[in-house]
Enzyme design. Structure first.
Site, short mmCIF file in Angstrom:
data_model
loop_
_atom_site.label_atom_id
_atom_site.label_comp_id
_atom_site.label_asym_id
_atom_site.label_seq_id
_atom_site.Cartn_x
_atom_site.Cartn_y
_atom_site.Cartn_z
N ARG A 133 0.82 -1.22 0.00
CA ARG A 133 0.00 0.00 0.00
C ARG A 133 0.86 1.27 0.00
O ARG A 133 0.47 2.28 -0.60
CB ARG A 133 -0.92 -0.03 1.22
CG ARG A 133 -1.94 1.09 1.22
CD ARG A 133 -3.04 0.79 2.23
NE ARG A 133 -4.06 1.80 2.27
CZ ARG A 133 -4.35 2.55 3.36
NH1 ARG A 133 -3.68 2.36 4.48
NH2 ARG A 133 -5.32 3.44 3.31
N HIS A 182 0.19 4.52 -2.40
CA HIS A 182 -0.05 5.88 -1.89
C HIS A 182 1.08 6.83 -2.25
O HIS A 182 0.87 8.04 -2.31
CB HIS A 182 -0.29 5.84 -0.38
CG HIS A 182 -1.66 5.35 -0.01
ND1 HIS A 182 -2.29 5.69 1.17
CD2 HIS A 182 -2.53 4.56 -0.67
CE1 HIS A 182 -3.49 5.10 1.20
NE2 HIS A 182 -3.64 4.40 0.11
N HIS A 188 -6.44 -5.94 -2.33
CA HIS A 188 -7.26 -6.14 -1.12
C HIS A 188 -7.51 -7.62 -0.85
O HIS A 188 -8.36 -7.95 -0.02
CB HIS A 188 -8.57 -5.35 -1.22
CG HIS A 188 -8.35 -3.85 -1.16
ND1 HIS A 188 -9.38 -2.94 -1.28
CD2 HIS A 188 -7.23 -3.11 -0.99
CE1 HIS A 188 -8.88 -1.70 -1.19
NE2 HIS A 188 -7.58 -1.77 -1.02
N ASN A 204 -4.10 8.53 4.89
CA ASN A 204 -2.85 8.02 5.49
C ASN A 204 -2.84 8.04 7.01
O ASN A 204 -2.24 7.16 7.64
CB ASN A 204 -1.66 8.84 4.98
CG ASN A 204 -1.40 8.66 3.49
OD1 ASN A 204 -1.75 7.63 2.93
ND2 ASN A 204 -0.81 9.67 2.86
#
Ligand code: HEM
Ligand SMILES: *[C@@H]1O[C@H](CO)[C@@H](O)[C@H](O)[C@H]1NC(C)=O
Ligand SMILES: *[C@@H]1O[C@H](CO)[C@@H](O)[C@H](O)[C@H]1NC(C)=O
Ligand SMILES: *[C@@H]1O[C@H](CO)[C@@H](O)[C@H](O)[C@H]1NC(C)=O
Ligand SMILES: *[C@@H]1O[C@H](CO)[C@@H](O)[C@H](O)[C@H]1NC(C)=O
Ligand SMILES: *[C@@H]1O[C@H](CO)[C@@H](O)[C@H](O)[C@H]1NC(C)=O
Length: 315
Positions: free
Chosen positions: A59, A63, A190, A91
């Site tokens: 992740r 990001h 996911h 975040n």
């Protein structure tokens, strides 16, 4: 006349330089031949110690890439005179894995000082994490440099929220040059990791496109009020294995986030989701290709940016 021609030629050359600045899989072959094996060893031990760390590292790369490109901007710490991205809505109290990145960076600084960028560490750690958890491998392109800036406001605006509709998700990825199909493949991330109650509360209490037994079981650890940070697995079936169970869950109305279930809710991406449930190889193949594409979002190359010696701080 001669001057304007020269100006034109120079503008053209610098444009081509920008568009041909390419990442390369062999970028560190002579400058830091053990870079990749060092990252791999550290990722393996971090993920073997705690499997969720694989999800967290994957992740971080996402990001990072969605905010002004894959430039390590997410890693910069706030201080009295600088505000980075760590407290942006997607975040804050959510992204993790910074200590693993620090550990990798300090090993690489001993091995080859000033050579391997933090942005590249994130790209390689994401790949190695997926592999440790049983997912596909791919060749990571390298040579990204690190930013000297970060953008809290872009992190807030450009990282997709779990409340988005299918069209909102498609637009968010399209803004980064990624197709609807790549969005669906990348969402398969996911299949590992956890989410906080606050990110799925509305979906389990107020929405009807969710299996009722699944919703009930989630409510025990995610009360209607309070418990915002309580965790549940994004993939209820096999939360620490990088497989296609995420898509099987969606077909069974067992997506955890509103945004997850949007991918299978009667819209244009239903058939891709169904396809991923019936083949064991299509999802991993598409995922690997899409990860390479995501990793190519606006890298800093050549003489732009820097190679940070400490990922948390501009040199
Ligand atoms: C499609 C749009 C996406 C949305 C709306 C979304 C949203 C979220 C949310 C809300 C969480 C839980 C965060 C929390 O509890 O604080 C999460 C976790 C996670 N996301 Fe996404 N995400 C998306 C796409 C992606 C992509 C493209 C990747 C990777 C390439 C990714 C990787 C992950 C991982 C691995 C976790 C679990 C992290 C952990 O356990 O530490 N997500 N995502
Ligand atoms: C670069 O290094 C990798 C890993 O050590 C190796 O597999 C590859 O053959 C090398 N490529 C070149 C062009 O030297
Ligand atoms: C191992 O994982 C635990 C959390 O499960 C964490 O607190 C600890 O710091 C980790 N240890 C190492 C050496 O990474
Ligand atoms: C981030 O989370 C902390 C709690 O850990 C909270 O005090 C702070 O207000 C949050 N920051 C933002 C910008 O939401
Ligand atoms: C669910 O909907 C009700 C009525 O619209 C609203 O009052 C409540 O805040 C919503 N709850 C959640 C968790 O979204
Ligand atoms: C604050 O952070 C910025 C960005 O990393 C850095 O340039 C600056 O030196 C830091 N200031 C202090 C006092 O550490």
């Amino acid at each position: 006349m001669a001057f304007s021609l020269l100006t034109f030629v120079m503008a053209f050359l610098s444009l081509s330089a920008a568009s041909y600045a390419q990442l390369s899989s062999t970028f560190y072959n002579s400058s830091c031949p053990n870079a990749l094996s060092t990252i791999q060893t550290a990722v393996r031990s971090a993920v073997n110690n705690e499997s969720r760390m694989g999800a967290s590292l994957l992740r971080l790369h996402f990001h990072d890439c969605f905010v002004n490109g894959c430039d390590g901007s997410l890693l910069l710490d706030d201080n009295a005179t600088f505000t980075g991205e760590k407290t942006a809505r997607p975040n804050n109290n959510s992204v993790r894995g910074f200590e693993v990145v620090d550990n990798i960076k300090s090993q690489l600084e001993s091995l080859c000082p000033g050579v391997v960028s933090c942005a590249d560490i994130l790209a390689v750690a994401a790949r190695d994490s997926v592999v440790v958890l049983g997912g596909p491998t791919w060749t990571v392109l390298l040579g990204r440099r690190d930013s000297t800036t970060a953008s809290l406001s872009t992190a807030n605006s450009d990282i997709p929220a779990p409340s988005l509709s299918l069209s909102g998700l498609i637009t968010s990825f399209s803004n980064k040059g990624l197709s609807s199909s790549e969005m669906v493949a990348l969402s398969g991330s996911h299949t590992i990791g956890q989410a906080r109650c606050t990110t799925f509360r509305t979906h389990i209490y107020n929405e009807t496109n969710i299996d009722s037994t699944y919703a009930t079981s989630l409510k025990s650890n995610c009360p209607f009020s309070g418990g915002d940070n309580n965790l549940s697995p994004l993939d209820v079936t096999s939360p620490t294995v990088f497989d296609n169970a995420y898509y099987k869950n969606l077909v069974n109305k067992k997506g955890l986030l509103h945004s997850d279930q949007e991918l299978f809710n009667g819209g244009s991406t239903d058939s891709q989701v169904t396809g991923y449930t019936s083949s064991s190889s299509t999802f991993p193949t598409d995922f690997a290709k899409a990860m390479v594409k995501m990793g190519n979002i606006s890298p800093l190359t050549g003489s732009s940016g820097q190679v940070r010696t400490n990922c948390r701080k501009v040199n």
